[in-house]
Design a protein around this motif. Structure first.
Motif, mmCIF file in Angstrom:
data_model
loop_
_atom_site.group_PDB
_atom_site.id
_atom_site.type_symbol
_atom_site.label_atom_id
_atom_site.label_comp_id
_atom_site.label_asym_id
_atom_site.label_seq_id
_atom_site.Cartn_x
_atom_site.Cartn_y
_atom_site.Cartn_z
ATOM 1 N N ASP A 174 94.725 33.603 35.781
ATOM 2 C CA ASP A 174 93.654 34.444 35.251
ATOM 3 C C ASP A 174 93.658 35.750 36.041
ATOM 4 O OD1 ASP A 174 91.188 35.701 34.689
ATOM 5 O OD2 ASP A 174 90.295 33.799 34.116
ATOM 6 N N HIS A 175 94.071 36.847 35.406
ATOM 7 C CA HIS A 175 94.187 38.119 36.113
ATOM 8 C C HIS A 175 92.828 38.783 36.344
ATOM 9 C CE1 HIS A 175 98.497 37.834 35.823
ATOM 10 N NE2 HIS A 175 98.447 37.743 34.503
ATOM 11 N N THR A 176 91.828 38.387 35.580
ATOM 12 C CA THR A 176 90.497 38.955 35.772
ATOM 13 C C THR A 176 89.881 38.473 37.078
ATOM 14 O OG1 THR A 176 90.180 39.024 33.366
ATOM 15 C CG2 THR A 176 88.209 39.229 34.754
ATOM 16 N N THR A 177 89.977 37.162 37.315
ATOM 17 C CA THR A 177 89.407 36.574 38.537
ATOM 18 C C THR A 177 90.443 36.425 39.645
ATOM 19 O OG1 THR A 177 89.866 34.332 37.729
ATOM 20 C CG2 THR A 177 87.725 35.296 37.169
ATOM 21 N N LYS A 178 91.710 36.705 39.330
ATOM 22 C CA LYS A 178 92.816 36.564 40.277
ATOM 23 C C LYS A 178 92.895 35.137 40.835
ATOM 24 C CE LYS A 178 92.985 41.413 41.647
ATOM 25 N NZ LYS A 178 92.988 42.395 42.764
ATOM 26 N N ARG A 179 92.882 34.199 39.890
ATOM 27 C CA ARG A 179 92.928 32.782 40.258
ATOM 28 C C ARG A 179 94.048 32.084 39.488
ATOM 29 N NH1 ARG A 179 88.466 31.772 43.348
ATOM 30 N NH2 ARG A 179 88.928 29.548 43.430
ATOM 31 N N VAL A 180 94.585 31.029 40.110
ATOM 32 C CA VAL A 180 95.670 30.242 39.516
ATOM 33 C C VAL A 180 95.198 28.799 39.385
ATOM 34 C CG1 VAL A 180 98.035 29.409 39.826
ATOM 35 C CG2 VAL A 180 97.431 31.742 40.513
ATOM 36 N N HIS A 181 95.578 28.176 38.271
ATOM 37 C CA HIS A 181 95.171 26.792 38.011
ATOM 38 C C HIS A 181 96.372 26.008 37.503
ATOM 39 C CE1 HIS A 181 92.809 23.373 36.671
ATOM 40 N NE2 HIS A 181 93.373 23.483 35.483
ATOM 41 N N PHE A 182 96.533 24.796 38.048
ATOM 42 C CA PHE A 182 97.597 23.897 37.593
ATOM 43 C C PHE A 182 97.003 22.881 36.617
ATOM 44 C CE2 PHE A 182 99.314 25.608 41.454
ATOM 45 C CZ PHE A 182 100.695 25.650 41.262
ATOM 46 N N GLY A 183 97.689 22.631 35.523
ATOM 47 C CA GLY A 183 97.235 21.662 34.534
ATOM 48 C C GLY A 183 98.365 20.702 34.172
ATOM 49 N N PRO A 184 98.065 19.646 33.409
ATOM 50 C CA PRO A 184 96.799 19.362 32.733
ATOM 51 C C PRO A 184 95.722 18.798 33.663
ATOM 52 C CG PRO A 184 98.371 17.620 32.308
ATOM 53 C CD PRO A 184 99.110 18.659 33.094
ATOM 54 N N GLU A 185 94.505 18.685 33.135
ATOM 55 C CA GLU A 185 93.376 18.196 33.925
ATOM 56 C C GLU A 185 93.593 16.767 34.412
ATOM 57 O OE1 GLU A 185 90.930 19.968 34.937
ATOM 58 O OE2 GLU A 185 91.384 21.769 33.771
ATOM 59 N N SER A 186 94.345 15.979 33.654
ATOM 60 C CA SER A 186 94.584 14.583 34.034
ATOM 61 C C SER A 186 95.544 14.443 35.199
ATOM 62 C CB SER A 186 95.123 13.800 32.824
ATOM 63 O OG SER A 186 96.319 14.401 32.333
ATOM 64 N N GLY A 187 96.152 15.551 35.617
ATOM 65 C CA GLY A 187 97.075 15.512 36.734
ATOM 66 C C GLY A 187 98.525 15.388 36.286
ATOM 67 N N LEU A 188 99.424 15.595 37.216
ATOM 68 C CA LEU A 188 100.853 15.524 36.929
ATOM 69 C C LEU A 188 101.301 14.066 36.876
ATOM 70 C CD1 LEU A 188 103.523 17.029 36.550
ATOM 71 C CD2 LEU A 188 103.755 17.120 39.033
#
Length: 263
Positions: free
Chosen positions: A92-106
């Motif tokens: 997310d370039h607006t908040t400068k945050r990175v998220h790994f998905g999916p929510e259920s985990g790797l």
């Protein structure tokens, strides 16, 4: 993600920001690589680990607000569940945050072959090259993984190997979470003894070598077959000779008996 209706009587829910629907929900992988899973000793938890080849696929998307790296692992001749062998890295370039998905985990199949660390390393490398100053979201860990001590330890080693900090809110190590971390502090390593990337030329050389070995084996097999045929012919000749000798010996014995009884 979709927006969730809120109750007019609940102020907290009323003031909560609406869920943001991410783009590129239907993106499929476009680039492919071959991975070699090295043969390893049988593991008491995950079973046999023979030599195997799998396909790593990925696709990348970028716009002003978001970026996405989508990765999958395909197993020749084997189907897996939709949530397995899938990893997304959302930016997310607006908040400068990175998220790994999916929510259920790797969730990886087959387990304990180095695939999970390889996929995570590809995602981390991709993010570190572009946005090392961004922040990776913290997240709560799945309690189910903590029910089995071996599973929990394997999960924690996986996260720590990539630079994540795992913390627990209880002494039983059931309520775990991963703290926020800078993208630049993550580690993009994987176990090269378990898993190796195979380039096209390498794959061609492997096929050429395999074909050459097969041709050599066919020549050796033909030579062995010729030797076996020769031994069979010699064996047949020896059997015939032995049969003749036995018949002659029987004849001589009979003749001697006849001579002895007719004197």
């Amino acid at each position: 993600m979709t927006d969730t209706p809120t109750s007019p009587d609940t102020t907290a829910e009323k003031d909560a920001p609406p869920a943001v629907e991410l783009p590129w929900a239907d993106v499929h992988v476009e680039h492919h690589k071959m991975l070699r899973l090295a043969p390893l000793q049988t593991d008491r938890n995950t079973g046999g680990r023979p030599l195997r080849f799998v396909e790593f696929g990925y696709a990348e998307r970028n716009d002003k607000k978001h970026s996405l790296l989508r990765m999958t692992i395909s197993l020749p001749g084997q189907r897996v569940r939709k949530e397995q062998n899938h990893l997304d890295v959302w930016v997310d370039h607006t908040t400068k945050r990175v998220h790994f998905g999916p929510e259920s985990g790797l969730q990886i199949e087959p387990m304990n072959r180095g695939i999970g660390r390889y996929m995570a390393a590809q995602g981390i490398t991709w993010a570190k090259k572009r946005w090392p100053g961004y922040t990776v979201d913290g997240t709560d860990l799945n309690n189910k993984d903590a029910l089995n001590e071996d599973t929990r330890l394997r999960r924690d080693r996986f996260l720590k190997a990539h630079g994540f900090e795992v913390v627990y809110a209880d002494a039983q190590h059931l309520k775990g979470s991963v703290k926020e971390v800078q993208v630049g502090d993550l580690l993009a390593d994987w176990n090269t003894e378990k898993l190796q990337q195979v380039e096209i030329l390498e794959a061609a050389q492997m096929l050429q070598q395999a074909e050459q070995n097969l041709a050599e084996q066919e020549v050796k097999l033909k030579k062995h077959e010729e030797k076996v045929s020769k031994y069979k012919r010699e064996d047949a000749g020896l059997r015939f000779t032995i049969t003749c000798l036995v018949a002659f010996a029987v004849f001589q014995a009979g003749l001697l008996i006849w001579i002895a009884t007719h004197r």
